[in-house]
Scaffold this motif. Structure first.
Motif, mmCIF file in Angstrom:
data_model
loop_
_atom_site.group_PDB
_atom_site.id
_atom_site.type_symbol
_atom_site.label_atom_id
_atom_site.label_comp_id
_atom_site.label_asym_id
_atom_site.label_seq_id
_atom_site.Cartn_x
_atom_site.Cartn_y
_atom_site.Cartn_z
ATOM 1 N N ALA A 117 7.965 23.154 17.059
ATOM 2 C CA ALA A 117 7.003 22.862 18.122
ATOM 3 C C ALA A 117 7.633 21.962 19.186
ATOM 4 C CB ALA A 117 5.759 22.205 17.528
ATOM 5 N N ALA A 118 8.506 21.049 18.780
ATOM 6 C CA ALA A 118 9.126 20.121 19.718
ATOM 7 C C ALA A 118 10.019 20.830 20.736
ATOM 8 C CB ALA A 118 9.940 19.074 18.948
ATOM 9 N N ASN A 119 10.568 21.975 20.363
ATOM 10 C CA ASN A 119 11.483 22.702 21.250
ATOM 11 C C ASN A 119 10.810 23.811 22.046
ATOM 12 O OD1 ASN A 119 13.787 21.233 20.486
ATOM 13 N ND2 ASN A 119 14.123 22.530 18.702
ATOM 14 N N TRP A 120 9.501 24.009 21.859
ATOM 15 C CA TRP A 120 8.835 25.190 22.392
ATOM 16 C C TRP A 120 8.966 25.336 23.900
ATOM 17 C CZ3 TRP A 120 7.890 29.817 22.779
ATOM 18 C CH2 TRP A 120 6.770 30.389 23.379
ATOM 19 N N LEU A 121 8.732 24.301 24.666
ATOM 20 C CA LEU A 121 8.756 24.422 26.124
ATOM 21 C C LEU A 121 10.142 24.831 26.622
ATOM 22 C CD1 LEU A 121 7.207 24.238 28.771
ATOM 23 C CD2 LEU A 121 7.709 21.772 28.817
ATOM 24 N N ASP A 122 11.194 24.204 26.084
ATOM 25 C CA ASP A 122 12.560 24.554 26.485
ATOM 26 C C ASP A 122 12.896 25.991 26.103
ATOM 27 O OD1 ASP A 122 12.978 22.024 27.504
ATOM 28 O OD2 ASP A 122 13.910 21.260 25.661
ATOM 29 N N VAL A 123 12.504 26.393 24.893
ATOM 30 C CA VAL A 123 12.787 27.750 24.419
ATOM 31 C C VAL A 123 12.026 28.773 25.248
ATOM 32 C CG1 VAL A 123 12.474 29.337 22.470
ATOM 33 C CG2 VAL A 123 13.423 27.052 22.081
ATOM 34 N N ALA A 124 10.788 28.453 25.605
ATOM 35 C CA ALA A 124 9.986 29.381 26.415
ATOM 36 C C ALA A 124 10.671 29.693 27.738
ATOM 37 C CB ALA A 124 8.600 28.781 26.664
ATOM 38 N N GLN A 125 11.207 28.685 28.384
ATOM 39 C CA GLN A 125 11.887 28.898 29.664
ATOM 40 C C GLN A 125 13.148 29.741 29.487
ATOM 41 O OE1 GLN A 125 12.165 24.726 30.659
ATOM 42 N NE2 GLN A 125 10.329 24.802 31.944
ATOM 43 N N VAL A 126 13.857 29.528 28.379
ATOM 44 C CA VAL A 126 15.049 30.322 28.090
ATOM 45 C C VAL A 126 14.675 31.777 27.843
ATOM 46 C CG1 VAL A 126 16.880 30.711 26.375
ATOM 47 C CG2 VAL A 126 16.425 28.397 27.216
ATOM 48 N N LEU A 127 13.624 32.005 27.047
ATOM 49 C CA LEU A 127 13.205 33.368 26.741
ATOM 50 C C LEU A 127 12.759 34.123 27.986
ATOM 51 C CD1 LEU A 127 11.228 32.786 23.420
ATOM 52 C CD2 LEU A 127 13.497 33.823 23.674
ATOM 53 N N ARG A 128 12.189 33.399 28.931
ATOM 54 C CA ARG A 128 11.779 34.054 30.170
ATOM 55 C C ARG A 128 12.974 34.397 31.056
ATOM 56 N NH1 ARG A 128 8.893 30.407 34.487
ATOM 57 N NH2 ARG A 128 11.082 29.756 34.594
ATOM 58 N N ASP A 129 13.971 33.515 31.109
ATOM 59 C CA ASP A 129 15.009 33.624 32.129
ATOM 60 C C ASP A 129 16.345 34.184 31.651
ATOM 61 O OD1 ASP A 129 13.160 32.490 33.844
ATOM 62 O OD2 ASP A 129 13.893 30.446 33.517
ATOM 63 N N ALA A 130 16.657 34.081 30.364
ATOM 64 C CA ALA A 130 17.985 34.488 29.883
ATOM 65 C C ALA A 130 18.204 35.990 30.089
ATOM 66 C CB ALA A 130 18.141 34.130 28.407
#
Length: 202
Positions: free
Chosen positions: A39-52
């Motif tokens: 849960a602590a990494n969710w926001l960072d991971v979400a942005q990566v999943l959208r943009d990578a």
């Protein structure tokens, strides 16, 4: 632009390359790739999943809460609450499910991703309303399905089937009034009556 869905193995490889050491678990079941991150990494991971480049999950198509408190007939011992997110890439014709287990059973909280995918806004409000999951950073986190002044979160496993309060229109007062639930809790077991040869083929 792809005209066919890529294989689950290719999606797994792309997600693992993009998310890196933030992957807690990554698997495929029934051709559905599922990623678990903290849960602590969710926001960072979400942005990566959208943009990578290999991911490009530009659409969040569903988000819901889960209450595991009665999962496995009471044998489950993990976190009570989780959030499950369904992502889709139109550009690459692929999907991904993300599962996030929340750290606290008493005050479940997760970063809002409404700033990453605008479609998350209403869905996070639903999960807040029905499960009591707080989405930190949401700009308008309030109930969306239940009534004003509703007490509790009705999709939690410990919420009573009849609720806590009921509302009715009072003609004398010319307004809606709230009162304790007057329905007696009961369990109804249907009685099944079948003819002697019910379902026989001959």
């Amino acid at each position: 632009m792809s005209t066919y869905a890529v294989t689950p193995a290719a999606i797994e490889a792309a997600v693992r390359a993009a998310v890196g050491d933030k992957v807690k678990a990554l698997s495929t079941t029934f051709d559905q790739v599922e990623l678990q991150v903290s849960a602590a990494n969710w926001l960072d991971v979400a942005q990566v999943l959208r943009d990578a480049a290999g991911c490009q999950f530009e659409q969040l198509i569903d988000l819901c809460g889960v209450d595991y408190s009665e999962y496995g007939a009471g044998l489950y011992e993990g976190p009570r609450f989780a959030v499950v997110v369904q992502l889709m890439s139109i550009a690459l014709n692929q999907r991904l499910r993300v599962k996030l287990f929340l750290d606290s059973d008493d005050f479940p909280i997760l970063s809002s991703v409404a700033g990453v995918w605008s479609s998350a806004s209403w869905l996070e409000r639903e999960a807040f309303d029905l499960y009591g999951i707080v989405f930190e950073g949401h700009t308008d986190l309030r109930r969306i399905l239940t009534d004003y002044g509703f007490i509790g979160h009705p999709f939690r496993k410990d919420f009573p089937l009849s609720g806590h309060v009921e509302m009715r229109y009072d003609a004398e007062q010319a307004r809606v009034v709230y009162q304790p639930v007057s329905i007696e809790p009961r369990e109804i077991t249907p009685r099944i009556i079948r003819e002697e040869h019910y379902g026989d083929l001959h």
